[in-house]
Design an enzyme around this catalytic site. Structure first.
Site, PDB file in Angstrom:
ATOM      1  N   GLY A  13       1.035  -1.318  -0.289  1.00 59.58           N
ATOM      2  CA  GLY A  13       0.506   0.027  -0.153  1.00 59.58           C
ATOM      3  C   GLY A  13       0.519   0.925  -0.149  1.00 59.58           C
ATOM      4  O   GLY A  13       0.745   1.818   0.458  1.00 59.58           O
ATOM      5  N   VAL A  64      -3.315  -7.367  -2.815  1.00 62.83           N
ATOM      6  CA  VAL A  64      -2.366  -7.637  -1.586  1.00 62.83           C
ATOM      7  C   VAL A  64      -3.234  -8.833  -1.728  1.00 62.83           C
ATOM      8  O   VAL A  64      -2.694 -10.065  -0.434  1.00 62.83           O
ATOM      9  CB  VAL A  64      -1.960  -7.242  -0.155  1.00 62.83           C
ATOM     10  CG1 VAL A  64      -1.225  -6.188  -0.692  1.00 62.83           C
ATOM     11  CG2 VAL A  64      -3.174  -6.598   0.102  1.00 62.83           C
ATOM     12  N   ASN A  90       1.428  -2.551   5.920  1.00 61.98           N
ATOM     13  CA  ASN A  90       0.010  -1.295   5.332  1.00 61.98           C
ATOM     14  C   ASN A  90      -0.589  -1.831   4.653  1.00 61.98           C
ATOM     15  O   ASN A  90      -1.196  -0.341   4.993  1.00 61.98           O
ATOM     16  CB  ASN A  90       2.049  -0.535   5.144  1.00 61.98           C
ATOM     17  CG  ASN A  90       0.443   0.733   5.095  1.00 61.98           C
ATOM     18  OD1 ASN A  90       0.571   2.184   5.977  1.00 61.98           O
ATOM     19  ND2 ASN A  90       1.043   1.121   3.927  1.00 61.98           N
ATOM     20  N   TYR A 166     -12.641  -3.916  11.479  1.00 61.59           N
ATOM     21  CA  TYR A 166     -11.267  -3.501  11.200  1.00 61.59           C
ATOM     22  C   TYR A 166     -10.507  -3.590  12.410  1.00 61.59           C
ATOM     23  O   TYR A 166      -9.108  -4.050  12.807  1.00 61.59           O
ATOM     24  CB  TYR A 166     -11.723  -2.037  10.631  1.00 61.59           C
ATOM     25  CG  TYR A 166     -10.581  -1.138  11.141  1.00 61.59           C
ATOM     26  CD1 TYR A 166     -10.094  -1.378   9.872  1.00 61.59           C
ATOM     27  CD2 TYR A 166     -10.166  -0.076  11.866  1.00 61.59           C
ATOM     28  CE1 TYR A 166      -8.166  -0.929   9.911  1.00 61.59           C
ATOM     29  CE2 TYR A 166      -9.129   0.131  11.865  1.00 61.59           C
ATOM     30  CZ  TYR A 166      -8.014   0.336  10.604  1.00 61.59           C
ATOM     31  OH  TYR A 166      -7.334   1.552  10.422  1.00 61.59           O
ATOM     32  N   ALA A 168     -11.631  -6.198  14.913  1.00 58.31           N
ATOM     33  CA  ALA A 168     -11.255  -7.427  15.032  1.00 58.31           C
ATOM     34  C   ALA A 168     -10.056  -7.658  14.277  1.00 58.31           C
ATOM     35  O   ALA A 168      -8.992  -8.482  14.685  1.00 58.31           O
ATOM     36  CB  ALA A 168     -12.058  -8.146  14.599  1.00 58.31           C
ATOM     37  N   ALA A 169      -9.527  -7.552  13.344  1.00 56.26           N
ATOM     38  CA  ALA A 169      -8.520  -7.977  11.700  1.00 56.26           C
ATOM     39  C   ALA A 169      -7.496  -7.057  12.836  1.00 56.26           C
ATOM     40  O   ALA A 169      -6.400  -7.689  12.934  1.00 56.26           O
ATOM     41  CB  ALA A 169      -8.873  -6.943  10.533  1.00 56.26           C
ATOM     42  N   LYS A 170      -7.385  -6.224  13.006  1.00 54.26           N
ATOM     43  CA  LYS A 170      -6.348  -5.322  13.537  1.00 54.26           C
ATOM     44  C   LYS A 170      -6.002  -5.847  14.780  1.00 54.26           C
ATOM     45  O   LYS A 170      -4.523  -5.792  15.830  1.00 54.26           O
ATOM     46  CB  LYS A 170      -6.419  -3.676  14.370  1.00 54.26           C
ATOM     47  CG  LYS A 170      -6.001  -3.053  12.657  1.00 54.26           C
ATOM     48  CD  LYS A 170      -5.187  -3.168  11.768  1.00 54.26           C
ATOM     49  CE  LYS A 170      -5.411  -2.102  10.550  1.00 54.26           C
ATOM     50  NZ  LYS A 170      -4.133  -2.372   9.926  1.00 54.26           N
TER      51      LYS A 170
END
Length: 276
Positions: A13, A64, A90, A166, A168-170
């Protein structure tokens, strides 16, 4: 002589925004950088900006989340520059709504870009790094300290309304980081996370009611924050303002320097003093 001379970095990114600032920062200190963006134009612009300052960079465009991207991305570093020393995961975006309105597509898309993609890239990098370490050992050479910096968010540390996917992913990025720090210590690789707070980017600058959106592989994703909410957010930050992309890149840069060679498995919050 820069502190990163001879290093080869991957930055996902990195055609725009924070990623482009990270790539330029690493290149300015001597690293050769593989630039990634969904679109060819922004990737080439970042490459050109680095080369115009005497740096070295190549582009590897594409999502990605695509099958096979991780292998293509890591191989680009070997083919273009002959090594792999720094990985910065990123790339990402947000697709917000409250949980009762969130679709499986929204959930999966955000988990894929923020958590599955870094996992795939690190998985593809493992045999490369292991091979480089074994080759150095066979030659009796010192094994250099390599760096992984995964990008998280304060949403992953404390949650955020409307961002179940978001956050949860982070939060998952933190677990991935801590695990890889333990698995890859034997390769002399440090693995850390930078959790960003409010940073001024194209995702936050436009008013929420402006109709602004970004195109992500055919999906029109609305972006922006209402001025009132933005003001309230800034008032909760001790420094009294949002951060800049350059400041966000600076936090990543700290964890790529030799001075941080004994820091691993940690989360650095880049949030102007904001406390969860």
């Amino acid at each position: 002589m820069g502190k990163l001379n001879g290093k080869v970095a991957l930055v996902t990114g990195s055609g725009r925004g924070i990623g482009a600032e990270i790539a330029r920062k690493l290149a300015s200190d001597g690293a050769s950088v593989v630039i990634n963006d969904l679109d060819e134009g922004p990737a080439k612009e970042t490459v050109a900006a680095i080369e115009s300052r005497g740096g070295r960079a190549v582009a590897c465009t594409g999502s990605v989340t695509d099958d096979g991207f991780a292998e293509r991305f890591t191989q680009t570093a070997l083919e273009a520059f002959g090594g792999l020393d720094i990985i910065v995961n990123n790339a990402g975006y947000t697709w917000d709504t409250v949980i009762q309105k969130m679709t499986d597509e929204q959930w999966d898309a955000i988990l894929d870009v923020h958590l599955k993609a870094p996992f795939r890239i690190l998985r593809a990098a493992q045999p490369i790094i292991s091979g480089l370490v074994k080759a150095a050992a066979a030659e009796g050479a010192a094994v250099p300290c390599r760096k992984v910096v995964n990008i998280s968010s304060i949403a992953g540390l404390g949650g955020n309304p409307g961002q179940a996917n978001y956050a949860a992913a982070k939060a998952g990025v933190t677990g991935l980081t801590k695990t890889l720090a333990k698995e890859w210590g034997r390769y002399n690789v440090t693995v850390n996370t930078v959790a960003f707070g409010l940073i001024n980017t194209r995702l936050t600058q436009a008013p929420a009611d402006s109709g602004s959106s970004i195109d992500v592989q055919g999906r029109e994703i609305k972006v922006g924050v209402s001025p009132a909410l933005l003001t309230a957010m800034e008032q909760s930050i001790p420094l009294g303002r949002a951060g800049t992309p350059a400041e966000a890149a600076g936090a990543v840069y700290l964890l790529c320097l030799p001075e941080s060679d004994y820091v691993s498995g940690q989360t650095l919050v880049c949030g102007g003093g904001f406390q969860i």
